[in-house]
Enzyme design. Structure first.
Site, short mmCIF file in Angstrom:
data_model
loop_
_atom_site.label_atom_id
_atom_site.label_comp_id
_atom_site.label_asym_id
_atom_site.label_seq_id
_atom_site.Cartn_x
_atom_site.Cartn_y
_atom_site.Cartn_z
N GLN A 101 0.84 -1.21 0.00
CA GLN A 101 0.00 0.00 0.00
C GLN A 101 0.87 1.25 0.00
OE1 GLN A 101 -2.18 2.06 3.31
NE2 GLN A 101 -3.95 1.11 2.33
N GLU A 165 -10.30 7.23 3.48
CA GLU A 165 -10.06 7.46 4.92
C GLU A 165 -9.57 8.88 5.23
OE1 GLU A 165 -10.09 4.38 3.97
OE2 GLU A 165 -10.76 3.16 5.65
N ARG A 176 -14.32 20.12 1.59
CA ARG A 176 -13.94 20.24 3.01
C ARG A 176 -12.44 20.53 3.14
NH1 ARG A 176 -15.75 18.10 7.86
NH2 ARG A 176 -14.21 17.23 9.27
N ARG A 215 -8.03 2.40 -3.52
CA ARG A 215 -8.94 2.42 -2.35
C ARG A 215 -9.69 3.74 -2.35
NH1 ARG A 215 -7.44 0.19 3.48
NH2 ARG A 215 -9.26 0.89 4.63
N HIS A 253 -10.76 9.29 8.96
CA HIS A 253 -10.29 9.10 10.33
C HIS A 253 -10.84 10.15 11.29
CE1 HIS A 253 -8.00 5.68 9.47
NE2 HIS A 253 -7.00 6.26 8.85
N CYS A 338 -11.73 -5.37 19.29
CA CYS A 338 -11.55 -4.56 20.50
C CYS A 338 -10.52 -3.43 20.31
CB CYS A 338 -11.08 -5.46 21.64
SG CYS A 338 -9.46 -6.21 21.32
N GLN A 340 -7.66 -3.30 21.22
CA GLN A 340 -6.81 -3.11 22.40
C GLN A 340 -5.33 -3.36 22.17
OE1 GLN A 340 -9.95 -4.81 25.31
NE2 GLN A 340 -8.15 -4.43 26.51
N CYS A 342 -4.04 -3.95 18.88
CA CYS A 342 -3.59 -3.58 17.52
C CYS A 342 -3.59 -2.06 17.39
CB CYS A 342 -4.41 -4.28 16.46
SG CYS A 342 -6.18 -4.16 16.65
N LEU A 658 -5.71 -4.82 35.22
CA LEU A 658 -5.74 -6.11 34.54
C LEU A 658 -6.77 -6.04 33.42
CD1 LEU A 658 -5.05 -9.21 34.50
CD2 LEU A 658 -7.30 -9.46 35.52
P1 NAP Z 1 -10.37 0.26 36.89
O1 NAP Z 1 -10.26 0.60 35.48
O2 NAP Z 1 -9.18 0.19 37.73
O3 NAP Z 1 -11.42 1.28 37.53
C1 NAP Z 1 -11.77 1.24 38.86
C2 NAP Z 1 -12.58 2.48 39.20
O4 NAP Z 1 -12.88 2.44 40.54
C3 NAP Z 1 -11.83 3.77 38.94
O5 NAP Z 1 -12.74 4.66 38.32
C4 NAP Z 1 -11.43 4.25 40.32
O6 NAP Z 1 -11.53 5.65 40.21
C5 NAP Z 1 -12.48 3.63 41.23
N1 NAP Z 1 -11.97 3.22 42.53
C6 NAP Z 1 -10.84 2.53 42.81
N2 NAP Z 1 -10.73 2.33 44.13
C7 NAP Z 1 -11.82 2.87 44.71
C8 NAP Z 1 -12.27 2.98 46.05
N3 NAP Z 1 -11.57 2.45 47.05
N4 NAP Z 1 -13.40 3.61 46.27
C9 NAP Z 1 -14.12 4.14 45.27
N5 NAP Z 1 -13.74 4.09 43.98
C10 NAP Z 1 -12.60 3.45 43.70
O7 NAP Z 1 -11.07 -1.14 37.05
P2 NAP Z 1 -12.33 -1.72 36.32
O8 NAP Z 1 -13.26 -0.70 35.84
O9 NAP Z 1 -12.84 -2.72 37.28
O10 NAP Z 1 -11.70 -2.44 35.07
C11 NAP Z 1 -10.82 -3.54 35.23
C12 NAP Z 1 -9.96 -3.73 34.02
O11 NAP Z 1 -10.73 -4.14 32.91
C13 NAP Z 1 -9.26 -2.45 33.63
O12 NAP Z 1 -7.95 -2.73 33.26
C14 NAP Z 1 -10.03 -1.99 32.47
O13 NAP Z 1 -9.20 -1.28 31.55
C15 NAP Z 1 -10.52 -3.29 31.83
N6 NAP Z 1 -11.77 -3.02 31.11
C16 NAP Z 1 -11.75 -2.18 30.05
C17 NAP Z 1 -12.90 -1.89 29.39
C18 NAP Z 1 -12.90 -0.95 28.22
O14 NAP Z 1 -11.86 -0.45 27.83
N7 NAP Z 1 -14.00 -0.64 27.61
C19 NAP Z 1 -14.09 -2.44 29.80
C20 NAP Z 1 -14.09 -3.29 30.89
C21 NAP Z 1 -12.93 -3.56 31.56
P3 NAP Z 1 -11.25 6.66 41.39
O15 NAP Z 1 -10.21 5.98 42.24
O16 NAP Z 1 -10.80 7.91 40.73
O17 NAP Z 1 -12.56 6.83 42.04
FE1 SF4 Z 2 -8.69 -7.05 19.25
FE2 SF4 Z 2 -7.08 -6.19 17.30
FE3 SF4 Z 2 -6.89 -8.70 18.11
FE4 SF4 Z 2 -9.00 -7.99 16.75
S1 SF4 Z 2 -6.90 -7.98 16.02
S2 SF4 Z 2 -9.01 -9.17 18.65
S3 SF4 Z 2 -9.26 -5.90 17.41
S4 SF4 Z 2 -6.46 -6.85 19.33
#
Ligand code: NAP
Ligand code: SF4
Length: 674
Positions: A101, A165, A176, A215, A253, A338, A340, A342, A658
């Site tokens: 590409q 893109e 634009r 493309r 993008h 996800c 995450q 890539c 984690l």
């Molecule tokens: P996290 O990302 O560590 O978030 C925990 C949250 O709880 C934070 O907002 C923190 O903010 C709060 N917290 C921590 N200790 C606390 C306490 N003692 N009292 C009150 N609040 C507290 O954990 P998670 O949401 O459970 O996620 C776990 C893992 O899964 C993470 O690595 C996350 O990246 C991943 N995950 C990612 C996604 C996504 O990207 N869409 C979705 C699901 C899970 P404060 O301390 O500022 O209040």
């Molecule tokens: Fe997630 Fe990227 Fe792997 Fe697909 S290729 S599962 S989007 S990390």
């Protein structure tokens, strides 16, 4: 006859025959920038062996000003041909085909020397581009055409000219970004001139027997994007100018509509490509959110396209096509879209890999070779870390027994799969189930193994995961308080007004779960309406004039965090904006700088930083605790006390930050060494 007669049928160009209709789409992995061409070659060679019809490389710059970032891979000098040649040779030795590409980023180039049709900064770049004069335009055209010739010299079977893109060539096409009044701007004929000149000059610099894929952006998803008349006019002109294939691009993008994230339904944009079918006589490629041979087959069979481009699915499984051909589609490692490991890695300047396949881009350094001495291995915990360890250990010839206290495998993945827009997690858990059977792993569900039982194994792996953290807020034992595991596990229901304590990944997921009923999961029309995507034949750029129509939220939700930073700041770089946007659309109130005072029957009593610490009540019928996790390692401790030395992986070692990416990576790497 296989189950995929259309996907697996060849396509003959006279000078080149593709054995099937699967294109491994262009992806920036960061490998080319390492300068380690053996590593690049190993990555592509596995995909060639795995049966991709044709591979398209990551974007290669034709000159410095067009490079996506200052040290991005290029093919602007004769000296750079050698590295590329080692890649094409390996791919051909494996029986594959590969096109390079050519990517000129225009105003998206992350550098002060970036150039564009007009000096208009993009909303996603800090640099205002320099407007090209006539001489500068000629330089860009000849640089691209020279790079095409070098690509041929380096042994590529063809090139893909990136004109979608929102990159350089695309920038010439729309008002634009193109406000010129000379021969390169103004009327559509003038705005098409540059992309078409580039194509003609590439054809003449490479010859007739060289594949050229163009493309072309079908639906820009930005204001002042192309209309359908312009798209079809360009497509016909591209055919006449000598392209062999049109690949279809979806969204610039800088568009604020997701196009490849997991919440985008599968094949969500195939209908746009279908609109182009019949307009041109050359083959057309569809792309975006196709991650299984079934969907690829379906869209070709329905006449949406002639070929299907899949990029991330080939990161997840190099053998995607080989497995489909053998009738083993169920064992294809599913890309869950996800981003995450890539795209998020790319944006963080790290080499890409894949959440579900940590070998991606580490083909030489992470190998699952047969174990010198087969062992009996016990893995405790069938979440992502334990599953990955079990699978890789068994692949290497070990005899594996997997213990899980719940009545099904998956661990935290089972919570993710309940979130609207995360339906791909169902497929991931199903894939693990298939592989456990295929690899002869003994699975013991609803089982807490005893120490003496475990002590009979050669190796013990503890992957017992995490448990929800208790935040120690006064009143947290009230009947109206749940933790996320109770809610997502289906053990309890939330009321109409909900306060969520903790705005990490799980807090965001829980908020999305609470505001949507998930009834429209996978419904393409509902999703397009929700995000304001329209037919580009009706509305320029494919943007609906009414904008997004998200529908009423199911509940009134408030998301709270103590940190003063913007909630969701820690979410994935390429997907965080989608989660934040979705919650805003559903009127979720997001508060930072919160100090929790107490919980009672009325809701959560807080004070807010910068608000004179005046108390505020977040009125709620239900309060959900999403305050992170702590490791669950009681079994590991008991084993250690009994004199054993188990391996600890995943959340059982460290719960902080984690995610499945770290868990699977850790489990796979450990198993590669056992
Ligand atoms: P996290 O990302 O560590 O978030 C925990 C949250 O709880 C934070 O907002 C923190 O903010 C709060 N917290 C921590 N200790 C606390 C306490 N003692 N009292 C009150 N609040 C507290 O954990 P998670 O949401 O459970 O996620 C776990 C893992 O899964 C993470 O690595 C996350 O990246 C991943 N995950 C990612 C996604 C996504 O990207 N869409 C979705 C699901 C899970 P404060 O301390 O500022 O209040
Ligand atoms: Fe997630 Fe990227 Fe792997 Fe697909 S290729 S599962 S989007 S990390």
């Amino acid at each position: 006859m296989t189950g995929y007669p259309n996907l697996l049928s060849p396509l003959d160009f006279g000078f080149l025959t593709l054995p099937n209709r699967a294109v491994m789409g262009s992806m920036h992995t960061g490998l080319e920038e390492t300068g380690d061409w053996n590593r690049v070659a190993a990555f592509y060679a596995e995909r060639a062996l795995g049966g991709a019809g044709i591979i398209v490389t990551g974007g290669i710059a034709p000159n410095r000003e067009g490079a996506v970032f200052p040290k991005a891979a290029a093919l602007c000098t004769a000296g750079e041909v050698t590295g590329h040649r080692s890649v094409t040779r390996r791919v051909h030795d494996c029986g594959g085909r590969i096109a390079m590409q050519i990517l000129h980023a225009g105003r998206y180039a992350y550098g002060e020397n970036c150039v564009a049709p007009s000096a208009i900064k993009s909303p996603i770049s800090p640099f205002t581009p320099r407007e090209l004069d006539a001489e500068g335009i000629e330089k860009q055209i000849s640089d691209i055409a020279d790079t095409a010739a070098r690509a041929r010299e380096a042994g590529y079977d063809g090139i893909e000219i990136m004109a979608s893109e929102g990159y350089f060539l695309n920038q010439f096409l729309v008002r634009r970004t193109n406000r010129r009044t000379d021969a390169w701007g103004g009327s559509y004929e003038n705005r098409m001139r540059l992309p078409l000149q580039v194509l003609r000059r590439c054809r003449s610099s490479t010859g007739a027997d060289f594949l050229i894929i163009f493309r072309l952006s079908l639906i820009d998803l930005v204001e002042e994007g192309s209309n359908w008349d312009e798209v079809t006019k360009l497509a016909r002109a591209v055919e006449n100018a000598g392209a062999d294939i049109i690949n279809t691009g979806i969204g610039w993008h800088e568009a604020r509509i997701p196009t490849i994230a997991t919440s985008v339904p599968r094949r969500a944009f195939a209908w746009v490509t279908k609109k182009l079918m019949g307009t041109v006589g050359i083959p057309v490629i569809a792309s975006n959110r196709v991650n299984s041979p079934e969907v690829a087959e379906e869209i070709i069979a329905e006449g949406c396209c002639d070929l299907v481009s899949m990029a991330r699915p080939f990161l997840a499984d190099a053998e995607f096509i080989a497995k489909a051909t053998r009738g083993h589609a169920k064992s294809i490692v599913p890309c869950i879209a996800c981003n995450q490991a890539c795209l998020d890695h790319t944006f963080a300047g790290k080499i890409s890999t894949c959440l579900v396949n940590p070998r991606a881009c580490h083909e030489e350094s992470l190998r699952y070779d047969p174990a010198p001495v087969p062992k009996r291995i016990a893995v405790v915990g069938a979440g992502p870390a334990g599953l990955a360890t079990a699978l890789v250990s068994a692949m290497r010839g070990h005899k594996v027994e997997l213990f899980e206290k719940a009545d099904r495998i998956g661990g935290q993945l089972n919570m993710a799969r309940r979130i609207p827009g995360k339906e791909e997690f169902h497929g991931l858990v199903e894939w693990y189930e298939t592989m456990l059977t295929e690899l002869g792993i003994t699975l013991r569900l609803a089982t807490n193994p005893e120490i003496n039982q475990l002590s009979t194994y050669d190796e013990i792996i503890i992957a017992t995961g995490v448990k929800p953290r208790t935040p120690e807020i006064a009143g947290q034992e009230s009947a109206n308080v749940l933790n996320y595991a109770e809610l997502l596990g289906g053990d309890a229901e939330a009321g109409r007004r909900v306060a969520i304590i903790g705005a990490g990944g799980i807090g965001f997921d829980v908020a999305e779960f609470l505001v949507s009923d998930g009834r429209n999961a996978g419904d393409i029309d509902a999703w397009l309406t929700e995000w304001g995507v329209a037919d580009p034949e009706q509305h320029r750029g494919g943007l609906h004039p009414s904008g997004a129509l998200p529908g009423q939220p199911l509940r009134q939700v408030t998301l709270l965090q103590r940190k003063p930073t913007r909630p969701g700041k820690g979410l994935g770089k390429t997907t965080g904006w989608i989660h934040r946007g979705k919650l805003r659309m559903k009127q979720v109130e997001m508060l930072s700088g919160v100090d929790y005072r107490r919980i009672d029957n009325d809701g959560v009593h807080i004070t807010l930083a910068g608000n004179g610490a005046s108390p505020r009540l977040i009125a709620a019928d239900t309060i959900i605790i999403c305050a992170g996790q702590v490791p669950e390692r009681s079994l590991a401790e008991r084993l250690q006390q009994a004199g054993h030395r188990p391996y600890l992986i995943g959340g059982a070692v460290e719960a902080k930050e984690l995610d499945a990416k770290r868990a699977i990576d850790q489990g796979s790497r450990l198993a590669a060494e056992l």
